[in-house]
Write an enzyme that holds these catalytic residues in place. Structure first.
Site, short mmCIF file in Angstrom:
data_model
loop_
_atom_site.label_atom_id
_atom_site.label_comp_id
_atom_site.label_asym_id
_atom_site.label_seq_id
_atom_site.Cartn_x
_atom_site.Cartn_y
_atom_site.Cartn_z
CE LYS A 97 -3.32 2.47 2.79
NZ LYS A 97 -3.60 2.74 4.19
N GLY A 158 -7.42 9.28 10.49
CA GLY A 158 -7.64 9.25 11.94
C GLY A 158 -8.73 10.19 12.43
CB ALA A 184 -7.87 7.75 5.36
CG ASN A 206 -5.77 1.23 12.19
OD1 ASN A 206 -4.65 0.93 11.81
ND2 ASN A 206 -6.07 1.16 13.47
CB THR A 207 -8.57 5.87 13.54
OG1 THR A 207 -7.22 5.98 13.08
CG2 THR A 207 -8.77 6.78 14.73
#
Lengths: 257, 67
Positions: A97, A158, A184, A206-207
């Site tokens: 990535k 994030g 994201a 993820n976050t």
């Protein structure tokens, strides 16, 4: 979900459309996160090794899950290529990535350097998944230079802000043949579902999980939302009326008739 | 002096394999780069660390985007 509805990236087939990040939470939670997310791809970062900790993230990731190393920390194409080669040498396949950022305030990807790195790494046999700011011209160039998927950001990394770039991601979905994987900024399952309803091929998060009250339960919620959004996309969404109303009950036989 | 992962160490003349072992690295999960050139695992034993070398010892860590 239909068994023949596969996510195809560089000739590899996946049933899951939820790409999981592994940052900002304990390695001990990774197994539960993967299980409850149903993910078949997980991203990892490439960093300087520590002599004191022999615990390694690889030991916590089931062998049937594809590792997607990222080039985070790279400030230009040259650094991204260097990190990609180090990642490949670690022996976990050809997926990479691309993440190239010069700006540390907003962490926005450098689309120009990303095209350069994608071209070099695709020519060297990597399966290249570039993280990018959603721009149609850049996405077309990424296709031309050999990307295996295109990963536009929904909102700053994030931020958990959701689909801030929705209209531009929709343009990529409509115009680009490669899988568009929204990466994201996705903060809630409902936002992941919406992106999938739009026709995104997959979601990376993820976050949203790492900052949730309960990570495995949130992983499961995202999984269900992504599956629901995919089903809705495949089914074809009902139309929207610009004005007025349309009854869904019969318009005859009322009691006052 | 040799720079390893950003820190100066006085290890010029040592064999790479011996250094990694002595420093307690798990060679199963690392990749070593000397002066931006990746060193194959089979070459660790034949690689002598030289004065002025810049060595990076790299592994995978948890990460999503920009982590």
């Amino acid at each position: 979900m239909e068994n023949n509805d596969k996510l195809i990236i560089g000739n590899h087939e996946f049933n899951s459309r939820f790409i999981l990040g592994s940052g900002k939470y304990s390695m001990k939670l990774i197994e539960a996160a993967i299980r409850d997310a149903g993910s078949e791809i997980i991203t990892v970062a490439v960093r300087r090794a520590n002599t004191k900790e022999h615990e390694n993230i690889i030991d916590y990731i089931p062998k049937n899950v594809t590792l997607l190393p990222n080039t985070s920390g790279a400030r230009d194409a040259k650094e991204a290529v260097r990190i990609a080669k180090l990642a490949r040498e670690l022996g976990c396949g050809n997926f990479i990535k691309i993440e190239i950022m010069k700006d540390s305030k907003y962490l926005l990807p450098d689309n120009y350097e990303t095209i350069k790195a994608t071209e070099i790494l695709a020519a060297e046999g990597f399966i290249v998944m570039p993280y990018m700011y959603p721009d149609l011209n850049v996405a077309r160039e990424l296709v031309n230079v050999g990307a295996a998927a295109v990963m536009p950001l929904a909102a700053p990394i994030g931020s958990n802000k959701g689909l801030s770039t929705k209209d531009f991601i929709q343009i990529l979905i409509d115009e680009i043949e490669l899988p568009i994987i929204v990466d994201a900024g996705i903060g809630r399952p409902s936002q992941a579902c919406e992106a999938m309803e739009m026709g995104a091929a997959a979601i990376m998060a993820n976050t949203a999980l790492a900052t949730a009250g309960n990570l495995p339960i949130m992983a499961s919620a995202f999984r269900q939302a992504i599956e629901a959004g995919r089903k809705a996309y495949l089914a074809g969404l009902g139309r929207v009326l610009i004005r007025g109303a349309s009854a869904s009950d019969p318009l005859t036989g009322f009691l006052h008739d | 002096m040799v720079q390893i992962n950003g820190k100066n160490e006085d290890i010029a003349g040592k064999n790479l394999r011996d250094y990694l072992h002595a420093a307690n690295y798990d060679t199963r999960i690392i990749v070593v780069e000397i002066n931006e050139k990746i060193i194959e695992k089979e070459q660790y034993q034949n690689t002598i660390i030289k004065d002025g070398d810049i060595i990076e010892i790299i592994t995978f860590m948890g990460g999503g985007t920009m982590i």
